[in-house]
Design an enzyme around this catalytic site. Structure first.
Site, PDB file in Angstrom:
ATOM      1  N   PHE A   1       0.969  -1.216  -0.031  1.00  0.00           N
ATOM      2  CA  PHE A   1       0.229  -0.031   0.055  1.00  0.00           C
ATOM      3  C   PHE A   1       0.905   1.086  -0.046  1.00  0.00           C
ATOM      4  O   PHE A   1       1.884   1.403   0.916  1.00  0.00           O
ATOM      5  CB  PHE A   1      -0.970  -0.095   1.257  1.00  0.00           C
ATOM      6  CG  PHE A   1      -1.957   1.030   1.327  1.00  0.00           C
ATOM      7  CD1 PHE A   1      -3.089   0.854   0.401  1.00  0.00           C
ATOM      8  CD2 PHE A   1      -1.832   2.212   1.765  1.00  0.00           C
ATOM      9  CE1 PHE A   1      -4.102   1.702   0.470  1.00  0.00           C
ATOM     10  CE2 PHE A   1      -2.908   3.226   1.936  1.00  0.00           C
ATOM     11  CZ  PHE A   1      -4.140   2.970   1.102  1.00  0.00           C
TER      12      PHE A   1
ATOM     13  N   ARG B   1     -13.016  -3.639  -7.718  1.00  0.00           N
ATOM     14  CA  ARG B   1     -12.742  -4.436  -6.175  1.00  0.00           C
ATOM     15  C   ARG B   1     -13.994  -4.710  -5.753  1.00  0.00           C
ATOM     16  O   ARG B   1     -14.719  -3.757  -5.526  1.00  0.00           O
ATOM     17  CB  ARG B   1     -11.904  -3.533  -5.253  1.00  0.00           C
ATOM     18  CG  ARG B   1     -10.425  -3.776  -5.194  1.00  0.00           C
ATOM     19  CD  ARG B   1      -9.684  -3.042  -4.100  1.00  0.00           C
ATOM     20  NE  ARG B   1     -10.217  -2.020  -3.410  1.00  0.00           N
ATOM     21  CZ  ARG B   1      -9.774  -1.488  -2.311  1.00  0.00           C
ATOM     22  NH1 ARG B   1      -8.776  -1.964  -2.049  1.00  0.00           N
ATOM     23  NH2 ARG B   1     -10.558  -0.652  -1.693  1.00  0.00           N
TER      24      ARG B   1
ATOM     25  N   LYS C   1     -12.041  -0.303   8.601  1.00  0.00           N
ATOM     26  CA  LYS C   1     -12.285  -1.656   7.494  1.00  0.00           C
ATOM     27  C   LYS C   1     -12.932  -2.712   7.984  1.00  0.00           C
ATOM     28  O   LYS C   1     -14.005  -2.367   8.500  1.00  0.00           O
ATOM     29  CB  LYS C   1     -10.747  -1.958   6.846  1.00  0.00           C
ATOM     30  CG  LYS C   1     -10.216  -0.793   6.144  1.00  0.00           C
ATOM     31  CD  LYS C   1      -8.752  -0.873   5.377  1.00  0.00           C
ATOM     32  CE  LYS C   1      -8.415   0.303   4.595  1.00  0.00           C
ATOM     33  NZ  LYS C   1      -7.012   0.297   4.652  1.00  0.00           N
TER      34      LYS C   1
HETATM   35  C1  LIG Z   1      -6.347   1.555   4.158  1.00  0.00           C
HETATM   36  C2  LIG Z   1      -5.002   1.136   4.538  1.00  0.00           C
HETATM   37  C3  LIG Z   1      -4.137   1.926   5.116  1.00  0.00           C
HETATM   38  C4  LIG Z   1      -4.621   3.161   5.757  1.00  0.00           C
HETATM   39  O1  LIG Z   1      -3.816   4.058   6.533  1.00  0.00           O
HETATM   40  P1  LIG Z   1      -4.349   5.245   7.238  1.00  0.00           P
HETATM   41  O2  LIG Z   1      -3.224   6.022   7.884  1.00  0.00           O
HETATM   42  O3  LIG Z   1      -5.431   4.799   8.200  1.00  0.00           O
HETATM   43  O4  LIG Z   1      -4.929   6.309   6.081  1.00  0.00           O
HETATM   44  C5  LIG Z   1      -2.780   1.510   5.464  1.00  0.00           C
HETATM   45  N1  LIG Z   1      -2.286   0.343   4.733  1.00  0.00           N
HETATM   46  C6  LIG Z   1      -3.139  -0.147   4.150  1.00  0.00           C
HETATM   47  C7  LIG Z   1      -2.628  -1.637   3.583  1.00  0.00           C
HETATM   48  C8  LIG Z   1      -4.342   0.109   3.856  1.00  0.00           C
HETATM   49  O5  LIG Z   1      -5.152  -0.783   3.214  1.00  0.00           O
END
Ligand SMILES: *Cc1c(COP(=O)(O)O)cnc(C)c1O
Length: 402
Positions: free
Chosen positions: A128, A373, A225
């Site tokens: 991510f 998705r 989530k």
């Molecule tokens: C949604 C997500 C985040 C989100 O990070 P925030 O700091 O809460 O915005 C981080 N890593 C992954 C893999 C995600 O899917």
């Protein structure tokens, strides 16, 4: 599984679903099929009343006395304990604070501290983006001897050399839903002398996790989530007990102090993961997150996982059978054991299809360039939702070939 041939067959599957009643723990708008709980979990039925009470009866009536009289000071620790139970950790190994991104920063820095002499953070291109950004930003701050090595998934083993302090990976790929073998990767990191840091944003609440048993060192995860804590809910951070004595957070906030209310000028870190706390805990957000975590209470991860696999298997099989002429490709692994709780499809006009599905009440999302998705949160998605979603997808995608 016999593939349903009509909507009634799908309803029958729901009738046999032993956790179908969990759906009543959520408020889902009429006429919507919600397949985006992997981005934002829905509103738990208990949350509005809980927040109303915290606002009017606690904050509104007790003001500053709420910190002691209403247990606000203990709230983040209590939520941490509930999350710890879900992810196979001990309560003192989990802190609930800040965002996933910020917790990544703290744990990347702490991970480097656990391996003095090694100055490389190893990550993969598929991670991510925030995972990569936080690592690069930290390296820039620490100066030229710290570097971030970013490779593709297939090159990870080769790149795991003696300079690597931390291997930082996203457990479930947010684009394709592909899931790493968490235990095997962790063992591989350890064999190379590195510390393993997992981002569990798309795993916690959907995929069985046994962090202690799997010998994970460090992890972060998301509250909004599959844990249903509400938009921007606090995140969590995990630190295995064996690292507690040595672990240094780069952010010495007063809430991570062992005795914040001594107001001492000298910093002394709190025991365990609690030292990762920085500032004053967000009580409204924590109350909502507690309701979110409780919305899964009493149901084991194995039961949730079994339904999640059944939902994704059904979706894939129906798409293959009913949308054969639609130009859709499967972008997720075929083997359920290598998939998280989502299925991604590819199509050159993915964005337009997602927008059209949305207009028909099917909420999914699009990730560039060409992915659709679909998230299947087992707590509230029904088999009939899968049936109806594929029906809508067939109608929409047929009109959008190529
Ligand atoms: C949604 C997500 C985040 C989100 O990070 P925030 O700091 O809460 O915005 C981080 N890593 C992954 C893999 C995600 O899917």
């Amino acid at each position: 599984m016999n593939l349903p041939t009509c909507r009634e067959d799908a309803l029958e599957l729901d009738g046999l679903d032993e956790i179908a009643h969990l759906r009543d723990r959520f408020i889902l708008p009429e006429g919507i099929i919600y397949l985006d709980g992997n981005s934002l979990g829905p509103l738990p039925a208990a949350t509005p009343e809980r927040l109303r009470r915290v606002i009017s009866e606690e904050w509104g009536s007790d003001l500053i006395r709420g910190w002691e009289g209403r247990g606000w000071m203990e709230l983040s620790g209590r939520v941490a304990g509930a999350i710890a139970a879900r992810i196979g950790a001990r309560p003192e190994e989990v802190a609930v604070a800040d965002s996933t991104s910020l917790n990544l920063f703290k744990l990347l820095a702490a991970g480097l501290g656990l391996r003095p002499g090694r100055r490389v953070i190893l990550a993969e291109r598929e991670s991510f983006p925030t995972d990569l950004y936080m690592a690069h930003g930290l390296a820039e701050m620490l100066g030229p001897e710290v570097s971030v090595r970013v490779v593709s998934r297939g090159e990870l083993s080769e790149a795991l050399t003696g300079e690597v302090a931390v291997l930082s990976l996203t457990h479930v790929d947010f684009r394709t839903g592909e899931m790493h073998d968490l235990e095997a990767r962790t063992a591989e990191a350890h064999a190379a002398g590195a510390v393993m840091l997992w981002d569990l944003a798309h795993s916690a609440g959907a995929v069985p996790l046994a962090l202690d048993e799997s010998a994970v060192d460090l992890a972060v995860g998301c509250g909004y989530k599959y844990l249903n804590g509400g938009p921007g809910a606090p995140a969590f951070a995990f630190v295995a007990s064996r690292h507690h004595a040595e672990l240094r957070s780069p952010l010495w906030g007063w809430m991570g102090h062992t005795r914040p209310f001594d107001f001492s000028t000298a910093y002394a870190p709190a025991e365990g993961a609690r030292r990762l706390m920085v500032g004053t805990p967000p009580i409204l957000a924590l109350a909502a997150l507690e309701c979110g975590v409780e919305s899964l209470a009493g149901v084991s991860d194995e039961v949730l996982r079994a339904k999640s696999v059944a939902l994704t298997e059904l979706f894939i099989a129906l798409v293959e059978r009913d949308c054969a002429e639609c130009g859709l490709g499967l972008a997720s692994p075929v083997q359920p054991s290598r998939r998280g709780s989502q299925v991604s499809l590819s199509h050159p006009r993915a964005a337009a299809i997602v927008a059209e599905l949305m207009a028909r009440g099917v909420v999914a999302d699009h990730r560039p360039p060409d992915l659709l998705r679909f998230g299947f949160a087992p707590a509230y998605v029904r088999f009939v939702d899968v049936w109806d979603a594929v029906g809508a997808l067939r109608k929409v995608a047929r009109g959008m070939r190529g």
